[in-house]
Write an enzyme that holds these catalytic residues in place. Structure first.
Site, short mmCIF file in Angstrom:
data_model
loop_
_atom_site.label_atom_id
_atom_site.label_comp_id
_atom_site.label_asym_id
_atom_site.label_seq_id
_atom_site.Cartn_x
_atom_site.Cartn_y
_atom_site.Cartn_z
N CYS A 5 0.33 3.22 5.96
CA CYS A 5 0.71 1.90 6.44
C CYS A 5 0.64 0.92 5.28
O CYS A 5 -0.06 1.16 4.30
CB CYS A 5 -0.20 1.44 7.56
SG CYS A 5 -1.94 1.43 7.08
N HIS A 29 -9.61 2.61 -1.46
CA HIS A 29 -8.18 2.39 -1.32
C HIS A 29 -7.69 1.37 -2.34
O HIS A 29 -7.57 0.20 -2.04
CB HIS A 29 -7.92 1.92 0.13
CG HIS A 29 -6.52 1.47 0.38
ND1 HIS A 29 -5.42 2.11 -0.13
CD2 HIS A 29 -6.03 0.43 1.11
CE1 HIS A 29 -4.33 1.47 0.27
NE2 HIS A 29 -4.67 0.44 1.00
N CYS A 84 0.82 -1.21 0.00
CA CYS A 84 0.00 0.00 0.00
C CYS A 84 0.85 1.26 0.00
O CYS A 84 0.34 2.36 -0.22
CB CYS A 84 -0.93 0.00 1.20
SG CYS A 84 -1.90 -1.50 1.27
#
EC number: 2.3.1.9
Lengths: 521, 342, 453
Positions: C436, C401, C108
Site C-alpha cells: 500500500c 519500513h 511506499c
C-alpha cells in the site's frame, strides 16, 4: 570501465609494520648506528617483491661440495645437481657464478648439498659459504638444496611419507639417484650398504641445523632457507626450481630458517625468463575471512597474480567484503564458515559462476585468548569450530564433488600451533589441527592431483596484533632473526606460491612465515 | 472617505455611497475608539468580554436606541484583484477554477473578504448602535448566483437588518450584495446610477452582540453534536490568523497573536470564522452557481489541529450536496459546519 | 524463454509469458539492514544508503565494472539536491559509470514501481539487465524553509538593484525563518497514515488482539529468518549495523498488549493501534538485480523468480469513501484475474505491514462478500489467505519500513523463498506481493519460481 588490477603493495609499506616506530628509527641513519653500538636489535627494511627490480640484488653464487676449495670435483666427476640449478638460474636471466672470487658482491648463494654422504662432507661448502657472507648484499639470500633425513629436525615440515625417504641404501631410490649411490659406495667402501644410510642420514640432518644456525647469524635482511628434495625427485623438478625462485625472490622476505619439502616431481616448471607476472592466471581460488586483515591481503595478492578470487566472510563483515569484491571486480560470498553447508554453498557458488574451483585458502580464524584455568567452553569450542572444524568440514564437502579434482588447499596455521603459546591453548590446538589436517590430507589430494599445505605465520603486523600491549608487542616483534614483525603481504606471498602450478610437488607441508621466530624453531 | 446620500427606491433605505474603499485597519481603530468614546465601561478589554452597553437588565429607560440604522452603504469599483485573489486562495487552500472561456472564477470566500470593509464601514458608523468589537460571528449564508471572474469590478451594497433576540443576547444580519455594474447598452430598471441587475453574490452574516437584551429568544433545543468519521485534519499554526489577515485585510487583533487577543479578553488568538469557512468550502471545490451556509460553534483557538470530515455526493459539477464539519476531536465540540447546495 | 525452459503446469496459465517477448528474472537482491530513524544511520544520506545497497548487490553478483541497462530507484523523502539520486549513486558505485540511473517515486510503492519499470524494460527487449531499488531515510529528510522565506528568497534572487534586494528583505518576518519539518501527512487530508488507518481499522472492526498477533508473528518470523542465515545473501551490513534494529525477537503478546494506543484515540471506537502494531520511521535501502535468462546464465547467476506481472490501483480516500491503504485490495483481484489465477493459486502472499491493521483490513475485505461485490464487482469473494502462506519471514512491522525501500526488500525476500520452495517441492511456485502507498495507492506483483535454472 576497465579496472586496473589492484596493487597489493599499495597498503603495505615496505619493511615497516603499521606502527613499528622502532624499525623506522633504527633501520637507517644515526638511529641504526646507535642501536648497533648498544647491541640493540638492528632490523632493516626487508627486500620485498618489486616487479621493477631483479629477482635477487646481485649475482648468484652456486656452491656445492664438489665446487668447494680442496674438495673440487674430481676430474670426470659430474656435479650435476649444482649445474642444473645454475642452469635454471641462468634461464632466469641471472648472473651466475660457481666461485666466490669471481665477484665482489653477491645477491644470493645457492648451496647444493644433495650429495652429502657423511657429516664432514659439509665442512667444505660450509666454510666457503662463511667466507662469502660479507659479500652478500642487503636483502640477499642463502638457499640450500638438500635431501631429506629421518629425524625431528624438519620440525613442522617433517611430513614426508616413508616412500619419499631413503634411509637405507640409495639403491632403493629411483634411477635418478643411481649415480649418487655408486659414487657414495665408492667413497665409503669400508661401510656396509645398510650403515651407509645411517651415515647419510646423519649428514643430511646436520645440514638442516647448519642452515638454521646460519640464518640466525644473517644480518641486513638476508634470509637462509632450504629446499629438501625427496629422494627420487630430481633437482630439476618444477617445485624445486619454483621453490628456489620463491626463496630467492622478495616474495619470501619474512620466510627465514625454513625448508620447503618437495615430495614429487609434479607441477609445471616455471617458464624461462623473468618472474611470471600472473602465476595464478585464471585459477578460481576461495579465500575465507577475506574481508580484512591478512585475508584481505591474500585476496588482493591472489587477484594481482591473476586468480579469480572468491572472497568469503561472515555476513556481519559484508560491507568490507563487498568493498573488496568490487575492488577486485569479483563476486563476494557471505557465509559463516561454521555453517553446516558452508562447503556445499562455496562449491555451488564457484560452480555456477565459474564452472570450477581450483583452490581454497582457509584463512578465517578467531582468537579467544584466556589462561586455561579461566577458560570457558564457549571460548574453547568456538576457536576450534572456526579455525579447524570449519576447514575440515568445508574441505570434506568440496572433495565430495568431482569439481574439486586438482584442488589446492592452503590452511592457516600459526607458530603457536607449533610451539604452543601461553593463554592460547584453544588457538594453538586449532592451529596445530591445521598442520595435522594438511599433512593427512596430502595423500588424499595427491590421488586427485591436488595439494594441501599450510602456512604458519609468526608475528604479523595486523589490526589483531596491534591490540597486543605495546611492551609485549615490541618484544614479540624482535623475537626472530629478522628482528621485526612480518606483514600480511608476506603471508599472502607464501600462500600464492603454494597455490601456484610450480608448487604442485609440495604437499602436506607447513611453511612458517615467521622471520625464524625463536618460538618452536 | 466621503459619502453621498440618497434613498434607495427599492428598500427605502438611505443610500450612502462611499467613493473610496474603506480601510479595515482604520475601521478597527474606529471601532475600538468608539467603544471608549461611548464610555461603555472600562474600555476595550471590558467591551470585548461581551458586555456592550447597556448591560442586560440594567438598561435604563431612555437608554440608547437599539434600532439598526435604516441605511445601506454602497461601494462601487470593488475589483477582483488577481494577485489578491491568488494569495487568498493559497492561504485557504482553494483551487482557482478556470472557466471554459479561460477566465479565472473568483473563489466565493474571497468575495466575502473583498466586500468585508464595506460591511465594517457600516458596523463602525457612529449611528450603529452595537459595539463592533466583541461581536460574535454566528453564521453565514452565501448565495453565489453566478460565476464572478478575476479582473471584474463589482458594486457592493451593504445593510444590517433583522435585529432579534438570541439566547445569549441580540442577533442581527449584515447583508452584502455584490452586483455587476451595468454594461454599455444595459437599461437600468430603476433610477439612474442604481444597480440594475440581481446580485451575483449575496452574503448574509449573522452576528451576535452578547448580553444585549432586545427581548426573549424562543428556546430552541440545539441538537447534540455527533462527530462524523473524520476524513482529514488541519494543522493550524499560531500564525494562521496573521496569514489570513494578510490576504483578507481583516486585522481584528483577536486573530493576530496570542498577546493581542489576550489584551482583548480572549484566551488566545482564534482563527477567523471566514478562514475556517473558506478553507472548508475550498475542500468541496465546487463551481458557481452555488449556495453555502456555515454555522460557527466554539471559537477555534490557535494553534490547533481540528478534525475535519468532508461528505459530498459528487465532485465538481456533479456535486449537489456537501458538508464539511470542523471540530475539536478531543472535546468533541464543533468549530464550524459548512453545508453546500448546488 | 521461460515458457520453453519451464513449461507451466496445466493449472498455471502462461498468459504473461505469452504476451511478453521474453521473461525478466530476479537474480539477486541486497539491502542494508534497516535501522530506526535517528539511530545508527542518522548521519547517512539517502545517497550513501542507496550506494551501500548497490555496492552489496554488485559484490554479491560480481557486477563491478559492468554496464547495466538501467538502475531505477527513488526515495520518498528526498533533498532537492538529490534530484539525480540514483545516477549519483551509480557513479559512486563499482558499476560501469556508463550505467544510466532513473529516479522514480510512488511513495511506499516506489520499490514496486522500480521493479516493474526494470522488468518491463527487459521484457520489451530494451535492456538485458538492470537494478531496481529504493531508499529512504527519515533521518535525512529535507527541512525546507517556510513559504514566507521561500518567497522572499526567490524575490531576492530576482532583484537586480540593492534597493530591490532591500525591499525584498524588508518583507521578511521573524516567523518566516522557522524551518518546516517534512510532512508525512496526506496533503489532501492532513491526516497521518496512522490516523487514516485507524478510521479503516474502526470501519472493519479489527481487534487489538488480531493486530498484536500479526505483529508478534512478524517479529518472530523475521528473527527466525535472521537466525537461520536466510538473509546472509540478502543483506549487507552498513555502518556497523548487521541486523534490522527494529527487530524484537523476544516480543510477546504480553509486551505488545502493554502498549498504549497511538492512533484513533479521537475516534468514537476503542483505539487499537499501538507503536507495536504500527511500523516506525526507518532508514534503509534495498535493491534487486533483474535480468534475462541469457544474461544471468552468462554470469552463472541463479534465476530466483520470474517477474510475471504488476498492477497498481488507487482509491478515492479523500472523502473517506475508501481507506487510504486499501488500494491493494482492489489491485490484487485485477492482477489475478488478468493472469487467470485465483487467490487460492498463490503459494506465498506478502502483504506489506504498514500497520498490522492494514494487513487485516485487506484480508477481511477479500473475504467480505459485500465488499467484493459492491467495490470490486465480483460475484464471489476473493477468498481467504492461509496464514501459513502469509509473510512467512515477517514483514515491515519487524523489519521496519524505509518507505521506498520496502518494495524491493519484499521482492528479493519473496524471490529467494519462492525459489527454495520450487526446488524443494519440484514444481513452479507463485507469490503475490501487496504494497500500500500514500495517496490511496497500492501496487501488487506476481512472482513465480521454477525448480530448474
Amino acid at each position: 570501465m576497465s579496472r586496473s588490477r589492484p596493487d597489493p603493495t599499495a597498503t603495505a609499506r615496505p619493511g615497516a609494520g603499521p606502527d613499528d616506530a622502532y624499525l623506522g628509527l633504527v633501520s637507517r641513519g644515526p638511529g641504526r648506528k646507535l642501536a648497533t653500538s648498544l647491541g640493540l636489535p638492528a632490523p632493516v627494511d626487508l627486500r620485498r617483491h618489486d616487479p621493477t627490480r631483479p629477482l635477487v640484488p646481485g649475482p648468484v653464487l652456486v656452491l656445492s661440495r664438489r665446487s668447494s676449495p680442496g674438495a673440487g670435483p674430481a676430474p670426470g666427476e659430474q656435479d650435476e645437481d649444482a649445474a642444473a640449478l645454475a642452469r635454471h638460474l641462468v634461464d632466469r636471466g641471472l648472473e651466475v657464478h660457481r666461485h666466490e672470487d669471481e665477484v665482489p658482491s653477491i645477491g644470493a648463494v645457492v648451496l647444493c648439498l644433495t650429495d652429502l654422504e657423511t657429516p664432514s662432507d659439509l665442512t667444505g661448502p660450509a666454510l666457503e659459504l662463511g667466507s662469502v657472507l660479507r659479500k652478500l648484499a642487503p636483502g640477499g639470500r642463502v638457499v640450500a638444496v638438500t635431501r631429506p633425513a629421518r629425524g625431528v629436525a624438519l620440525g613442522a615440515a617433517a611430513n614426508l611419507t616413508d616412500d619419499t625417504l631413503s634411509d637405507t641404501a640409495p639403491e632403493a631410490a629411483g634411477a635418478d639417484t643411481g649415480e649418487t649411490a655408486k659414487e657414495g659406495e665408492g667413497t665409503q667402501s669400508s661401510r656396509t650398504g645398510a650403515f651407509s644410510g645411517v651415515v647419510r642420514n646423519a649428514a643430511r640432518q646436520g645440514a638442516i641445523a647448519f642452515l638454521r644456525s646460519t640464518a640466525q647469524e644473517m644480518r641486513g635482511g638476508v634470509t637462509a632457507n632450504g629446499i629438501v628434495v625427496a629422494d627420487g625427485v630430481p633437482v630439476t623438478a618444477p617445485s624445486v626450481l619454483g621453490g628456489l625462485d620463491f626463496l630467492l625472490s622478495g616474495r619470501s622476505a619474512f620466510v627465514d630458517g625454513q625448508f620447503l619439502v618437495v615430495g614429487s616431481a609434479e607441477g609445471e616448471a616455471p617458464a624461462a625468463g623473468g618472474e611470471e607476472a600472473a602465476p595464478l592466471d585464471g585459477k578460481v581460488v576461495v579465500v575465507t575471512g577475506a574481508a580484512r586483515g591478512i585475508g584481505e591481503q591474500i585476496a588482493r595478492l591472489l587477484a594481482a597474480q591473476g586468480a579469480r578470487v572468491v572472497p568469503v566472510d561472515v555476513p556481519a563483515a559484508g560491507q568490507a567484503l563487498s568493498a573488496l569484491a568490487n575492488d577486485l571486480t569479483t563476486a563476494s560470498l557471505s557465509l559463516d564458515v561454521t555453517a553446516p553447508d558452508a562447503g556445499t554453498r562455496i562449491l555451488e557458488h564457484c560452480r555456477s559462476r565459474y564452472g570450477r574451483i581450483d583452490g581454497i585458502v582457509h584463512n578465517a580464524g578467531i582468537t579467544r585468548d584466556k589462561m586455561l584455568a579461566n577458560m570457558d567452553e564457549a571460548r574453547f569450542a568456538s576457536v576450534l569450530s572456526v579455525n579447524v572444524e570449519a576447514p575440515l568440514r568445508i574441505t570434506e564437502q568440496l572433495l565430495a564433488d568431482p569439481a574439486a579434482d586438482g584442488l589446492r588447499v592452503v590452511g592457516l596455521a600459526s607458530t603457536s600451533g607449533i610451539a604452543g603459546n601461553r593463554g592460547q591453548t584453544n588457538y594453538a590446538a586449532s592451529k596445530a589441527g591445521i598442520i595435522g589436517m594438511v599433512a593427512a590430507m596430502a595423500p588424499l589430494l595427491a590421488a586427485r592431483g591436488g595439494t594441501a599445505n599450510a602456512v604458519a605465520p609468526g608475528f604479523i603486523e595486523t589490526e589483531m596484533t596491534a591490540r597486543i600491549p605495546l611492551a609485549r608487542r615490541q618484544v614479540a616483534r624482535r623475537l626472530n632473526s629478522l628482528q621485526q614483525g612480518g606483514l600480511p603481504r608476506d603471508v599472502a606471498e607464501a600462500i600464492a606460491f603454494l597455490l601456484s602450478d610450480a608448487a604442485a610437488g609440495i604437499s602436506g607441508q607447513t611453511l612458517r612465515v615467521c622471520g625464524q621466530n625463536m618460538v618452536g624453531a | 472617505m466621503t459619502e453621498h446620500h440618497d434613498t434607495s427606491p427599492e428598500t427605502g433605505r438611505q443610500r450612502i455611497v462611499l467613493d473610496t474603499a474603506p480601510s479595515l485597519g482604520g475601521l478597527y481603530a474606529k471601532a475600538a475608539g468608539s467603544t471608549l468614546v461611548r464610555g461603555a465601561s472600562t474600555g476595550i478589554r471590558r467591551a470585548l468580554k461581551g458586555a456592550p452597553l447597556p448591560r442586560p437588565g440594567k438598561r435604563s429607560p431612555g437608554g440608547p436606541d437599539l434600532g439598526l440604522p435604516p441605511v445601506e452603504l454602497v461601494a462601487s469599483g470593488l475589483a477582483v484583484d488577481a494577485e489578491g485573489h491568488e494569495a487568498f486562495c493559497r492561504v485557504v487552500g482553494a483551487r482557482p477554477r478556470s472557466s471554459p472561456s479561460g477566465r479565472t472564477e473568483a473563489f466565493s470566500g474571497y468575495l466575502h473578504a473583498m466586500a468585508f470593509p464595506v460591511a465594517m464601514a457600516l458596523l463602525t458608523r457612529d449611528d450603529f448602535p452595537l459595539p463592533t468589537v466583541g461581536l460574535v460571528h454566528l453564521a453565514n449564508t452565501v448565495e453565489h448566483a453566478a460565476p464572478v471572474f478575476v479582473g471584474e469590478t463589482l458594486e457592493a451594497v451593504v445593510r444590517a437588518e433583522d435585529l432579534r433576540p438570541h439566547r445569549a443576547g441580540a442577533a442581527f444580519d449584515v447583508v452584502v450584495e455584490l452586483r455587476r455594474p451595468p454594461a454599455d447598452g444595459d437599461t437600468a430598471p430603476g433610477a439612474p446610477g442604481t444597480p440594475w441587475n440581481r446580485p451575483v453574490w449575496t452574503g448574509r452574516s449573522v452576528y451576535l452582540a452578547r448580553g444585549v437584551d432586545v427581548g426573549t429568544a424562543a428556546e430552541s433545543e440545539r441538537p447534540a453534536f455527533v462527530p462524523p468519521v473524520p476524513t482529514a485534519r488541519w494543522q493550524l499554526g499560531s500564525g494562521t490568523g496573521r496569514e489570513y489577515a494578510a490576504v483578507s485585510g481583516d486585522v481584528n487583533p483577536i486573530h493576530l497573536s496570542a498577546a493581542s487577543a489576550r489584551a482583548l479578553g480572549m484566551k488566545g488568538a482564534i482563527a477567523h470564522g471566514m478562514y475556517t469557512a473558506s478553507r472548508a468550502l475550498a475542500m468541496l471545490d465546487a463551481p458557481a452557481p452555488l449556495r453555502w451556509e456555515v454555522e460557527f460553534g466554539a471559537p477555534l483557538l490557535l494553534p490547533a489541529s481540528p478534525a475535519v470530515a468532508v461528505e459530498r455526493d459528487g465532485r465538481g459539477s456533479d456535486l449537489h450536496d456537501g458538508t464539511v464539519t470542523v471540530w475539536d476531536a478531543k472535546r468533541k465540540r464543533p468549530y464550524a459546519v459548512l453545508r453546500l447546495h448546488r | 524463454m521461460s515458457s520453453e525452459s519451464h513449461p507451466a503446469t496445466t493449472s498455471q496459465p502462461t498468459g504473461p509469458q505469452e504476451r511478453s517477448q521474453r521473461a525478466a528474472w530476479v537474480v539477486a537482491g541486497n539491502r542494508t539492514p534497516f535501522a530506526r530513524s535517528g539511530g545508527q544511520y542518522a548521519s547517512a544520506s539517502v545517497q550513501e544508503l542507496f550506494t551501500a545497497a548497490l555496492e552489496g548487490l554488485i559484490a554479491r553478483a560480481g557486477l563491478a565494472g559492468e554496464r547495466l541497462g538501467a538502475v531505477a530507484g527513488g526515495a520518498v523523502l528526498k533533498q532537492p539536491r538529490s534530484f539525480n539520486l540514483v545516477r549519483e549513486s551509480v557513479l559512486g558505485s563499482a558499476l560501469d559509470p556508463q550505467t544510466p540511473g532513473i529516479d522514480v517515486q510512488q511513495a511506499c510503492a516506489t520499490g514496486m514501481e522500480t521493479t516493474s519499470l526494470i522488468a518491463n524494460k527487459i521484457r520489451c527487449g530494451q535492456i538485458e539487465a538492470g537494478i531496481a531499488g529504493g531508499v529512504d531515510s527519515a533521518s535525512d529528510a529535507p527541512i525546507v524553509v517556510g513559504e514566507g522565506l521561500r518567497r522572499v528568497l526567490l524575490q531576492l534572487n530576482r532583484a537586480r538593484s540593492t534597493a530591490d534586494k532591500l525591499k525584498a528583505l524588508s518583507k521578511l518576518r521573524p516567523g518566516d525563518l522557522a524551518p518546516v519539518a517534512p510532512g508525512v501527512n496526506e496533503p489532501r487530508t492532513g491526516l497521518s497514515m496512522g490516523e487514516h488507518q485507524a478510521i479503516t481499522t474502526a470501519a472493519w472492526g479489527l481487534t487489538r488482539q488480531a493486530q498484536d498477533e500479526i505483529a508478534e508473528f512478524s517479529h518472530h518470523r523475521l528473527a527466525e529468518a535472521w537466525e537461520s542465515g536466510f538473509f546472509d545473501d540478502l543483506v549487507t551490513p552498513f555502518r556497523g549495523v548487521t541486523r534490522d534494529t527494529n527487530l524484537r525477537p523476544d516480543t510477546s503478546m504480553e509486551k505488545l498488549g502493554g502498549l498504549s494506543p497511538v492512533f484513533g484515540t479521537s475516534l468514537d471506537t476503542e483505539p487499537t493501534m499501538t507503536a507495536g502494531n504500527s511500523t516506525p520511521l526507518t532508514d534503509g535501502a534495498s535493491a534487486v538485480l533483474i535480468a534475462t535468462q541469457e544474461w544471468a546464465a552468462e554470469r552463472g547467476l541463479p534465476l530466483l523468480a520470474e517477474v510475471l506481472d504488476f498492477e497498481t490501483a488507487a482509491v478515492d480516500f479523500v472523502d473517506g469513501h475508501e481507506g487510504l491503504l486499501m488500494a491493494p485490495a482492489y489491485a490484487a483481484p485485477r492482477l489475478l484475474a488478468r493472469n487467470g489465477l485465483t487467490l487460492q493459486d498463490i503459494d506465498l502472499v506478502e502483504i506489506h505491514e504498514a500497520f498490522a491493521a492494514t494487513v487485516l483490513a485487506i484480508l477481511a475485505a477479500w473475504e467480505d462478500a459485500e465488499f467484493c461485490r459492491d467495490r470490486l464487482g465480483l460475484e464471489q469473494p476473493v477468498g481467504a489467505v492461509d496464514r501459513r502462506r502469509l509473510n512467512v519471514h515477517g514483514s515491515s512491522l519487524a523489519a521496519g519500513h524505509p518507505f521506498a525501500a520496502t518494495g524491493t526488500r519484499i521482492v528479493a525476500t519473496l524471490a529467494k523463498e519462492l525459489k527454495a520452495r520450487a526446488v524443494a517441492e519440484d514444481r513452479p511456485v507463485t507469490g503475490l506481493i501487496s504494497v500500500c502507498a500514500a495517496g490511496g495507492q497500492g501496487a501488487v506483483a506476481l512472482l513465480r519460481a521454477y525448480p530448474g535454472n
